[in-house]
Every structure is written in C-alpha cells, then in structure tokens.
Write a protein that holds these residues in place. Structure first.
Motif, PDB file in Angstrom:
ATOM      1  N   LYS A 241       0.814  -1.217   0.000  1.00  0.00           N
ATOM      2  CA  LYS A 241       0.000   0.000   0.000  1.00  0.00           C
ATOM      3  C   LYS A 241       0.852   1.272   0.000  1.00  0.00           C
ATOM      4  N   CYS A 242       0.290   2.295  -0.657  1.00  0.00           N
ATOM      5  CA  CYS A 242       0.907   3.625  -0.618  1.00  0.00           C
ATOM      6  C   CYS A 242       0.498   4.265   0.709  1.00  0.00           C
ATOM      7  N   THR A 243       1.455   4.697   1.513  1.00  0.00           N
ATOM      8  CA  THR A 243       1.094   5.274   2.813  1.00  0.00           C
ATOM      9  C   THR A 243       0.548   6.697   2.679  1.00  0.00           C
ATOM     10  N   GLY A 244       0.518   7.217   1.462  1.00  0.00           N
ATOM     11  CA  GLY A 244      -0.073   8.538   1.237  1.00  0.00           C
ATOM     12  C   GLY A 244      -1.587   8.447   1.170  1.00  0.00           C
ATOM     13  N   CYS A 245      -2.087   7.405   0.516  1.00  0.00           N
ATOM     14  CA  CYS A 245      -3.538   7.287   0.331  1.00  0.00           C
ATOM     15  C   CYS A 245      -4.081   5.931   0.783  1.00  0.00           C
ATOM     16  N   TYR A 246      -3.194   5.027   1.162  1.00  0.00           N
ATOM     17  CA  TYR A 246      -3.568   3.676   1.612  1.00  0.00           C
ATOM     18  C   TYR A 246      -4.312   2.852   0.557  1.00  0.00           C
TER      19      TYR A 246
ATOM     20  N   TYR B 155       5.151   7.651  -9.601  1.00  0.00           N
ATOM     21  CA  TYR B 155       4.105   8.317  -8.834  1.00  0.00           C
ATOM     22  C   TYR B 155       2.957   7.365  -8.552  1.00  0.00           C
ATOM     23  N   CYS B 156       2.282   7.601  -7.436  1.00  0.00           N
ATOM     24  CA  CYS B 156       1.114   6.793  -7.098  1.00  0.00           C
ATOM     25  C   CYS B 156      -0.012   7.154  -8.054  1.00  0.00           C
ATOM     26  N   ASP B 157      -0.646   6.118  -8.644  1.00  0.00           N
ATOM     27  CA  ASP B 157      -1.745   6.334  -9.586  1.00  0.00           C
ATOM     28  C   ASP B 157      -2.903   7.054  -8.918  1.00  0.00           C
ATOM     29  N   ASN B 158      -3.059   6.779  -7.651  1.00  0.00           N
ATOM     30  CA  ASN B 158      -4.231   7.307  -6.945  1.00  0.00           C
ATOM     31  C   ASN B 158      -4.013   8.710  -6.389  1.00  0.00           C
ATOM     32  N   CYS B 159      -2.931   8.923  -5.626  1.00  0.00           N
ATOM     33  CA  CYS B 159      -2.768  10.227  -4.968  1.00  0.00           C
ATOM     34  C   CYS B 159      -1.689  11.099  -5.610  1.00  0.00           C
ATOM     35  N   GLY B 160      -0.947  10.525  -6.492  1.00  0.00           N
ATOM     36  CA  GLY B 160       0.026  11.321  -7.233  1.00  0.00           C
ATOM     37  C   GLY B 160       1.335  11.563  -6.506  1.00  0.00           C
TER      38      GLY B 160
HETATM   39 ZN   LIG Z   1      -1.006   7.125  -3.049  1.00  0.00          ZN
END
Ligand SMILES: [Zn+2]
Length: 239
Positions: free
Chosen positions: A200-205, A224-229
């Motif tokens: 998991k990305c700890t920016g957006c989980y 970059y995270c696809d979801n939160c960038g």
């Molecule tokens: Zn993210």
C-alpha cells in the motif's frame, strides 16, 4: 546519491523543519509569564496595603500617646489642686475626684487600644516578611522563566537554521523538474514522498499494482502513485 533517496531525505528534513517551526510557535511561555506577572502585581498590592496599615497604626499610636500625655498633665493639675489644701468645698472636691477617676479610666482605655494596635503591628510585620519572601520568589521565578524561554527559543531557532541548510544542500543534488514536483506535492499534500508499506501507498492507503511494485523494487526511477500522485518510495531491504 540516487534522486529518489535524496527526495526521501529531503522530505524527512522538511518534516523535521515543520516540527521545529511548530515547536517554536508553541514554545513561547507567554501565558505562564503573564500569569506570573498578575500574581506579582497582586503581591505588590498586598504588600503596599499592609505597609500602609502599618503606617496608619503607628500614627494612631503616636496620637494616642500624646493624648495620654495630655490627660496625665490634666491629672497632675487636678491632683496639685486637690492636695494643695486650698479647696475646702466638699462638692468641688468630690467633683474633682470624680474627674480624676474618669480621666484615669480614659487613659486605661487608650492604653488598651495601644496594646491592640501594637499586636496588630507585630502581626503586620510578620505578614510583610512572608509576603516579601513570596514576592521575591515570584520575581526570581519570572526572571528564570523568561531566560529559559529565551534559551529554548534560541536553541530551536538554531536547529531550524541547521535544517534549512541541510534542505538547501540536499536540494542542490536533485534535478530541477523533480524538485519542482516535490515542492508542489509538499505544498498541496503535506507529504510529497509516500513510503510503500506492504503493498500500500502510505499517502492514500490504496494498493499499489504489482507491476509498479516490481518496478520500484528493481529500479531507481521516480514513480508516482496512480491514486494520490505522490512519489512512491520503496525502502529496499539491506542485505
Ligand atoms: Zn497514493
């Protein structure tokens, strides 16, 4: 050092800088100092009040003493006449003896008053010593608090300066476009680089796709995270 690692380090120092700046803001013991000042003023007022009462009591005693002197003089005059043998009129003699008695009673009354006043003065003197002691302690306390506050502020300020220098130094190793993206993300999202925890990305989980995970594991490219960038950071296990 690889760019991603530098960005990760840069973020660490930015977070530390934020923490220090917040600390500096909370650090000010302004309220504590204000409270001490109020207390000190109360004691000052109390002290002045007690000293005034002491003075008034002393003045009263002086007044009573001169009153006693005057009354004693009157008694002497009466007694001089009484014992001179010149007055033979019984009525007049009785009257004078009565007067004499009355004046003596009055003197006794005033003397009792003086004793009460002197007791009060003794108490006031003790109280003044106590209040002065606390007052001095409070003032010393205030001085110390102000100094401590200033020292703490200086220390945090110097830490802030150090962090800013480190941030500057790390920034010079990062290419301009990555740095620009990093700064925008930091400004908009609070955190620019998000560590991967599990998958998991700890920016957006949100779960990071396997393809990206493996890319992160085996390359040092900025992803970059696809979801939160946010910039994704995968901490490689040290082998
Ligand atoms: Zn993210």
């Amino acid at each position: 050092m690889i760019q991603l690692e530098l960005l990760w380090q840069l973020q660490k120092h930015y977070l530390e800088l934020n923490k220090l700046e917040k600390k500096l803001k909370d650090l000010n013991k302004r309220e504590e100092i204000e409270e001490l000042n109020v207390k000190i003023h109360q004691y000052e007022y109390d002290l002045e009040n007690k000293k005034t009462r002491l003075e008034v009591n002393n003045m009263k005693i002086n007044r009573y003493n001169s009153k006693i002197n005057q009354l004693k003089y009157e008694i002497r005059e009466i007694e001089d006449k009484l014992y001179s043998g010149k007055i033979r009129d019984i009525k007049q003699l009785t009257y004078m003896e009565n007067e004499n008695k009355k004046i003596k009673e009055e003197i006794e009354k005033i003397e009792t008053e003086i004793i009460l006043l002197m007791d009060e003065i003794d108490n006031l003197k003790d109280e003044i010593v106590e209040v002065e002691k606390t007052y001095d302690e409070l003032k010393e306390n205030l001085k110390q608090t102000i100094t401590e506050n200033e020292n703490l502020i200086h220390r945090v300020e110097s830490d802030i300066k150090k962090e800013k220098e480190i941030i500057q130094e790390i920034s010079t190793g990062i290419d301009e476009s990555s740095l620009k993206k990093f700064n925008t993300l930091l400004k908009n999202k609070g955190k620019a680089v998000a560590e991967i925890e599990g998958d998991k990305c700890t920016g957006c989980y949100m779960v990071v796709p396997l393809s990206i995970l493996s890319k992160l594991k085996y390359s040092n490219n900025i992803t970059y995270c696809d979801n939160c960038g946010r910039i994704l950071y995968y901490k490689k296990q040290e082998e």
